[in-house]
Design a protein around this motif. Structure first.
Motif, PDB file in Angstrom:
ATOM      1  N   LEU A  83       0.866  -1.182   0.000  1.00  0.00           N
ATOM      2  CA  LEU A  83       0.000   0.000   0.000  1.00  0.00           C
ATOM      3  C   LEU A  83       0.907   1.239   0.000  1.00  0.00           C
ATOM      4  CD1 LEU A  83      -2.605  -1.067   2.731  1.00  0.00           C
ATOM      5  CD2 LEU A  83      -2.725  -1.390   0.257  1.00  0.00           C
ATOM      6  N   PRO A  84       0.375   2.411  -0.337  1.00  0.00           N
ATOM      7  CA  PRO A  84       1.188   3.626  -0.265  1.00  0.00           C
ATOM      8  C   PRO A  84       1.728   3.819   1.155  1.00  0.00           C
ATOM      9  CG  PRO A  84      -0.884   4.052  -1.379  1.00  0.00           C
ATOM     10  CD  PRO A  84      -0.989   2.676  -0.810  1.00  0.00           C
ATOM     11  N   ASN A  85       2.932   4.353   1.216  1.00  0.00           N
ATOM     12  CA  ASN A  85       3.582   4.658   2.503  1.00  0.00           C
ATOM     13  C   ASN A  85       4.004   3.436   3.323  1.00  0.00           C
ATOM     14  OD1 ASN A  85       4.087   7.302   2.698  1.00  0.00           O
ATOM     15  ND2 ASN A  85       2.308   7.845   3.956  1.00  0.00           N
ATOM     16  N   ALA A  86       3.996   2.278   2.695  1.00  0.00           N
ATOM     17  CA  ALA A  86       4.389   1.073   3.437  1.00  0.00           C
ATOM     18  C   ALA A  86       5.879   1.102   3.774  1.00  0.00           C
ATOM     19  CB  ALA A  86       4.061  -0.158   2.617  1.00  0.00           C
ATOM     20  N   GLY A  87       6.654   1.874   3.008  1.00  0.00           N
ATOM     21  CA  GLY A  87       8.099   1.934   3.218  1.00  0.00           C
ATOM     22  C   GLY A  87       8.858   1.245   2.094  1.00  0.00           C
ATOM     23  N   LYS A  88       8.235   1.123   0.935  1.00  0.00           N
ATOM     24  CA  LYS A  88       8.853   0.404  -0.201  1.00  0.00           C
ATOM     25  C   LYS A  88      10.123   1.106  -0.684  1.00  0.00           C
ATOM     26  CE  LYS A  88       5.002   0.864  -2.532  1.00  0.00           C
ATOM     27  NZ  LYS A  88       4.200   1.490  -1.473  1.00  0.00           N
ATOM     28  N   SER A  89       9.998   2.411  -0.921  1.00  0.00           N
ATOM     29  CA  SER A  89      11.150   3.146  -1.449  1.00  0.00           C
ATOM     30  C   SER A  89      12.276   3.210  -0.409  1.00  0.00           C
ATOM     31  CB  SER A  89      10.735   4.553  -1.874  1.00  0.00           C
ATOM     32  OG  SER A  89       9.721   4.463  -2.846  1.00  0.00           O
ATOM     33  N   THR A  90      11.883   3.269   0.871  1.00  0.00           N
ATOM     34  CA  THR A  90      12.894   3.293   1.944  1.00  0.00           C
ATOM     35  C   THR A  90      13.720   2.008   1.907  1.00  0.00           C
ATOM     36  OG1 THR A  90      11.346   4.567   3.275  1.00  0.00           O
ATOM     37  CG2 THR A  90      13.185   3.544   4.454  1.00  0.00           C
ATOM     38  N   LEU A  91      13.022   0.878   1.810  1.00  0.00           N
ATOM     39  CA  LEU A  91      13.706  -0.418   1.775  1.00  0.00           C
ATOM     40  C   LEU A  91      14.548  -0.553   0.497  1.00  0.00           C
ATOM     41  CD1 LEU A  91      12.969  -3.574   3.251  1.00  0.00           C
ATOM     42  CD2 LEU A  91      12.684  -3.835   0.817  1.00  0.00           C
TER      43      LEU A  91
ATOM     44  N   VAL B 158      11.724   9.368  -1.093  1.00  0.00           N
ATOM     45  CA  VAL B 158      11.003   8.865   0.082  1.00  0.00           C
ATOM     46  C   VAL B 158      10.299  10.055   0.717  1.00  0.00           C
ATOM     47  CG1 VAL B 158      11.368   8.055   2.459  1.00  0.00           C
ATOM     48  CG2 VAL B 158      12.555   6.926   0.569  1.00  0.00           C
ATOM     49  N   SER B 159       9.026   9.905   1.032  1.00  0.00           N
ATOM     50  CA  SER B 159       8.365  10.991   1.761  1.00  0.00           C
ATOM     51  C   SER B 159       7.176  10.448   2.530  1.00  0.00           C
ATOM     52  CB  SER B 159       7.908  12.093   0.804  1.00  0.00           C
ATOM     53  OG  SER B 159       6.589  11.876   0.407  1.00  0.00           O
ATOM     54  N   ALA B 160       6.709  11.227   3.487  1.00  0.00           N
ATOM     55  CA  ALA B 160       5.578  10.804   4.317  1.00  0.00           C
ATOM     56  C   ALA B 160       4.254  10.970   3.574  1.00  0.00           C
ATOM     57  CB  ALA B 160       5.577  11.610   5.611  1.00  0.00           C
TER      58      ALA B 160
ATOM     59  N   ALA C  16       1.571   9.928   1.049  1.00  0.00           N
ATOM     60  CA  ALA C  16       1.188   8.670   0.390  1.00  0.00           C
ATOM     61  C   ALA C  16       1.087   8.884  -1.120  1.00  0.00           C
ATOM     62  CB  ALA C  16      -0.149   8.196   0.934  1.00  0.00           C
ATOM     63  N   GLY C  17       1.585   7.925  -1.888  1.00  0.00           N
ATOM     64  CA  GLY C  17       1.522   8.022  -3.354  1.00  0.00           C
ATOM     65  C   GLY C  17       2.723   8.750  -3.934  1.00  0.00           C
ATOM     66  N   THR C  18       3.871   8.687  -3.265  1.00  0.00           N
ATOM     67  CA  THR C  18       5.075   9.388  -3.749  1.00  0.00           C
ATOM     68  C   THR C  18       5.617   8.728  -5.019  1.00  0.00           C
ATOM     69  OG1 THR C  18       5.646  10.013  -1.507  1.00  0.00           O
ATOM     70  CG2 THR C  18       7.416  10.126  -3.127  1.00  0.00           C
ATOM     71  N   THR C  19       5.789   7.410  -4.985  1.00  0.00           N
ATOM     72  CA  THR C  19       6.320   6.714  -6.163  1.00  0.00           C
ATOM     73  C   THR C  19       5.188   6.511  -7.163  1.00  0.00           C
ATOM     74  OG1 THR C  19       7.856   5.564  -4.701  1.00  0.00           O
ATOM     75  CG2 THR C  19       7.627   4.685  -6.929  1.00  0.00           C
ATOM     76  N   ARG C  20       5.362   7.063  -8.361  1.00  0.00           N
ATOM     77  CA  ARG C  20       4.299   6.980  -9.380  1.00  0.00           C
ATOM     78  C   ARG C  20       4.635   5.931 -10.433  1.00  0.00           C
ATOM     79  NH1 ARG C  20       0.109  10.704  -8.282  1.00  0.00           N
ATOM     80  NH2 ARG C  20       0.169  11.861 -10.238  1.00  0.00           N
TER      81      ARG C  20
ATOM     82  N   THR D  53       7.290  -3.291   8.048  1.00  0.00           N
ATOM     83  CA  THR D  53       8.207  -2.160   8.275  1.00  0.00           C
ATOM     84  C   THR D  53       7.843  -1.480   9.602  1.00  0.00           C
ATOM     85  OG1 THR D  53       6.742  -0.692   7.076  1.00  0.00           O
ATOM     86  CG2 THR D  53       8.484  -1.768   5.792  1.00  0.00           C
ATOM     87  N   HIS D  54       8.573  -0.434   9.917  1.00  0.00           N
ATOM     88  CA  HIS D  54       8.352   0.358  11.137  1.00  0.00           C
ATOM     89  C   HIS D  54       8.539  -0.472  12.407  1.00  0.00           C
ATOM     90  CE1 HIS D  54       6.541   2.775   7.979  1.00  0.00           C
ATOM     91  NE2 HIS D  54       6.634   3.838   8.782  1.00  0.00           N
ATOM     92  N   ALA D  55       9.418  -1.500  12.339  1.00  0.00           N
ATOM     93  CA  ALA D  55       9.666  -2.348  13.512  1.00  0.00           C
ATOM     94  C   ALA D  55      10.348  -1.557  14.627  1.00  0.00           C
ATOM     95  CB  ALA D  55      10.511  -3.553  13.111  1.00  0.00           C
ATOM     96  N   ASP D  56      10.910  -0.380  14.283  1.00  0.00           N
ATOM     97  CA  ASP D  56      11.590   0.454  15.279  1.00  0.00           C
ATOM     98  C   ASP D  56      10.584   1.312  16.070  1.00  0.00           C
ATOM     99  OD1 ASP D  56      11.316   1.584  12.567  1.00  0.00           O
ATOM    100  OD2 ASP D  56      11.941   3.461  13.546  1.00  0.00           O
ATOM    101  N   CYS D  57       9.353   1.366  15.630  1.00  0.00           N
ATOM    102  CA  CYS D  57       8.395   2.289  16.249  1.00  0.00           C
ATOM    103  C   CYS D  57       7.721   1.676  17.473  1.00  0.00           C
ATOM    104  CB  CYS D  57       7.337   2.707  15.234  1.00  0.00           C
ATOM    105  SG  CYS D  57       8.028   3.594  13.849  1.00  0.00           S
ATOM    106  N   GLU D  58       7.412   2.556  18.403  1.00  0.00           N
ATOM    107  CA  GLU D  58       6.752   2.113  19.629  1.00  0.00           C
ATOM    108  C   GLU D  58       5.380   1.524  19.284  1.00  0.00           C
ATOM    109  OE1 GLU D  58       7.242   5.169  22.695  1.00  0.00           O
ATOM    110  OE2 GLU D  58       5.594   4.101  23.690  1.00  0.00           O
TER     111      GLU D  58
ATOM    112  N   GLY E  29      13.063  -2.299  10.575  1.00  0.00           N
ATOM    113  CA  GLY E  29      12.912  -0.964  11.157  1.00  0.00           C
ATOM    114  C   GLY E  29      13.840  -0.005  10.452  1.00  0.00           C
ATOM    115  N   ASN E  30      13.810   1.239  10.889  1.00  0.00           N
ATOM    116  CA  ASN E  30      14.584   2.287  10.217  1.00  0.00           C
ATOM    117  C   ASN E  30      16.086   2.051  10.216  1.00  0.00           C
ATOM    118  OD1 ASN E  30      13.628   4.247   8.681  1.00  0.00           O
ATOM    119  ND2 ASN E  30      13.069   5.655  10.336  1.00  0.00           N
ATOM    120  N   LYS E  31      16.575   1.276  11.197  1.00  0.00           N
ATOM    121  CA  LYS E  31      18.031   1.128  11.288  1.00  0.00           C
ATOM    122  C   LYS E  31      18.522  -0.184  10.685  1.00  0.00           C
ATOM    123  CE  LYS E  31      19.126   4.346  14.911  1.00  0.00           C
ATOM    124  NZ  LYS E  31      17.871   4.672  15.632  1.00  0.00           N
TER     125      LYS E  31
END
Ligand code: GTP
Ligand code: MG
Length: 448
Positions: free
Chosen positions: A228-236, A248-250, A252-256, A331-336, A355-357
């Protein structure tokens, strides 16, 4: 493509990047001295297959200091008179030399694959070898490289030849029963018919086992990251490549559009593909991007579904999961609150957390490699033409086997066997019917 009698010229070493040396090939000229005006030394004195050095000149002005080698017909790659020039690999220089030779009316730029086509026409290469060359030169996996070499070396062609010999044995046995059954005896004739068929069918069966409808995915295997958008695809994607390749941006729908780069895993080159997030599209461009995501997924060798457990719309996820993903990455395994968030998801199959790291992609790599090893274990045949001809032969031979078991009318059997024979000839090239007759008299002792 018909041979128009022209001399063809092309850069054989890839003319699009500066390199120390570029190789320019010319094929199909009458004699080497046709090019005398461009050379500083007497071409009439040049011995074939000997490396020479000369200055190339245009209207008396030096163009380049080169080495060259002349291959006299028929002992050349194309079977024609062939000249290889080893020139300085600057792209402008290559262009200039290509243009220089084309000032001669008889010389024109070669079309893609035309040197190999001429090699085929002069019977220097078989069709399988040409196909092998294509596979070998474009290979991005060891499987394609090895199979390309096997084709080029004639190994697979040999397997087809062996199959055709078995076919001819069987055909000869049938002809024998049809025309000479009084000499051979009905029982002996039928035994030969059955034995020769068994052997042919087993050989064809082992080729058929190497057919895999998905083997085209092994030619240039893709690992497709979707979600889905914002899942963290481009980050990975960026972290895997080790560079900021995708935005990469917060939002949704950044990668077209999808973005692809090569990654190496255990000696195999994969296209790693970052895709547009799948959702109800908000405009035409996004809608096209999502269409492209679906297309990439459909032809992926390995597909990874990325899920941000904090932002996952269950219905949208359900729709996406209709695709049989090889791996799910949360993704987001680093988040509380990650542990609680992930508990809400109903997941099955292989799952990893990022996660992010996290920068270690070896776990994904080993899953991908495991699939590659499994998919290549039976040496699947990669060439589409071979796949479709072998599968047509297989269908025809099954039909023939049916007739053989149930039909005693030899004329019908003979007709069906001929259609199977045409199919086999496609694997090898046309064979004259005389060959079958020759084979009968060579292998069977008639009129003893
Ligand atoms: N904390 C945290 N943030 C992440 C993680 N992965 C991605 N993000 C953030 O989530 C946001 C979206 O990330 P992208 O990589 O752009 O997501 P995407 O899936 O490519 O999104 P689209 O291109 O819009 O489909 C960005 O602000 C990232 O910094 C993660 O593992 N942990
Ligand atoms: Mg993105």
């Amino acid at each position: 493509m018909i041979h128009d009698g022209k001399t063809i010229i092309a850069c054989a070493s890839g003319a699009h990047a500066h390199a120390a040396i570029a190789v320019i090939r010319l094929s199909g000229f009458q004699q080497l001295s046709d090019f005398q005006s461009f050379f500083s030394l007497q071409l009439a004195l040049v011995k074939p297959r000997t490396m020479m050095r000369a200055n190339l000149a245009s209207n008396g002005e030096m163009v380049d200091d080169i080495c060259f080698c002349y291959f006299a017909a028929p002992a050349s790659y194309t079977g024609e008179n062939l000249l290889e020039l080893y020139v300085h690999g600057n792209t402008l220089n290559v262009e200039r030399i290509l243009a220089l030779f084309q000032t001669q009316k008889s010389v024109r730029l070669a079309r893609p694959g035309e040197f190999s086509l001429r090699a085929l026409q002069s019977k220097k290469l078989t069709l399988s070898q040409v196909e092998g060359l294509d596979l070998f030169l474009n290979a991005s996996t060891p499987l394609a490289l090895n199979q390309g070499m096997a084709l080029l070396h004639g190994d697979l062609h040999q397997a087809y030849l062996d199959l055709f010999v078995s076919y001819k044995h069987h055909k000869a046995a049938l002809e024998l029963l049809l025309d000479f059954h009084e000499d051979v005896g009905e029982e002996e004739g039928r035994a030969q018919l059955s034995e020769s068929w068994k052997s042919f069918f087993a050989q064809l069966g082992s080729l058929q086992k190497r057919l895999d409808p998905h083997s085209s995915r092994l030619l240039r295997p893709e690992i497709v990251i979707a979600g889905l958008p914002n899942a963290g695809k481009s980050t990975l994607f960026n972290r895997w490549l080790g560079e900021e390749r995708a935005i990469v941006s917060a939002q949704a729908g950044t990668t077209r559009d999808y973005i692809a780069e090569d990654v190496q895993i255990d000696g195999v080159t994969y296209r790693l593909v970052d895709t547009a997030g799948v959702r109800e599209a908000q405009d035409k461009i996004e809608s096209r991007g999502i269409e492209l995501t679906q297309q990439r997924l459909a032809r992926a060798f390995y597909s990874v579904l990325l899920i941000n457990p904090f932002e996952s719309d269950e219905n949208e996820l359900k729709q996406l999961m209709a695709h049989p993903f090889d791996l799910v990455v949360l993704t987001h395994a680093d988040c509380e609150g990650f542990s609680d968030a992930k508990k809400r998801l109903v997941l099955s199959g292989q799952t990893l957390f990022f996660g992010n790291k996290d920068n270690d992609f070896s776990a994904i790599g080993s899953f991908v490699n495991k699939k590659y090893v499994e998919a290549t274990a039976h040496s699947p045949i990669l060439q589409e033409r071979h796949k479709s001809v072998i599968s047509a032969c297989w269908l025809k031979s099954q039909a023939y086997q049916n007739t053989l078991q149930n039909q005693s009318d030899m004329a019908i059997l003979s007709h069906e066997l001929n259609t199977l024979g045409h199919c086999l000839q496609e694997l090898l090239g046309i064979v004259s019917p005389d060959e079958v007759l020759d084979h009968i008299f060579a292998n069977f002792c008639i009129g003893k």
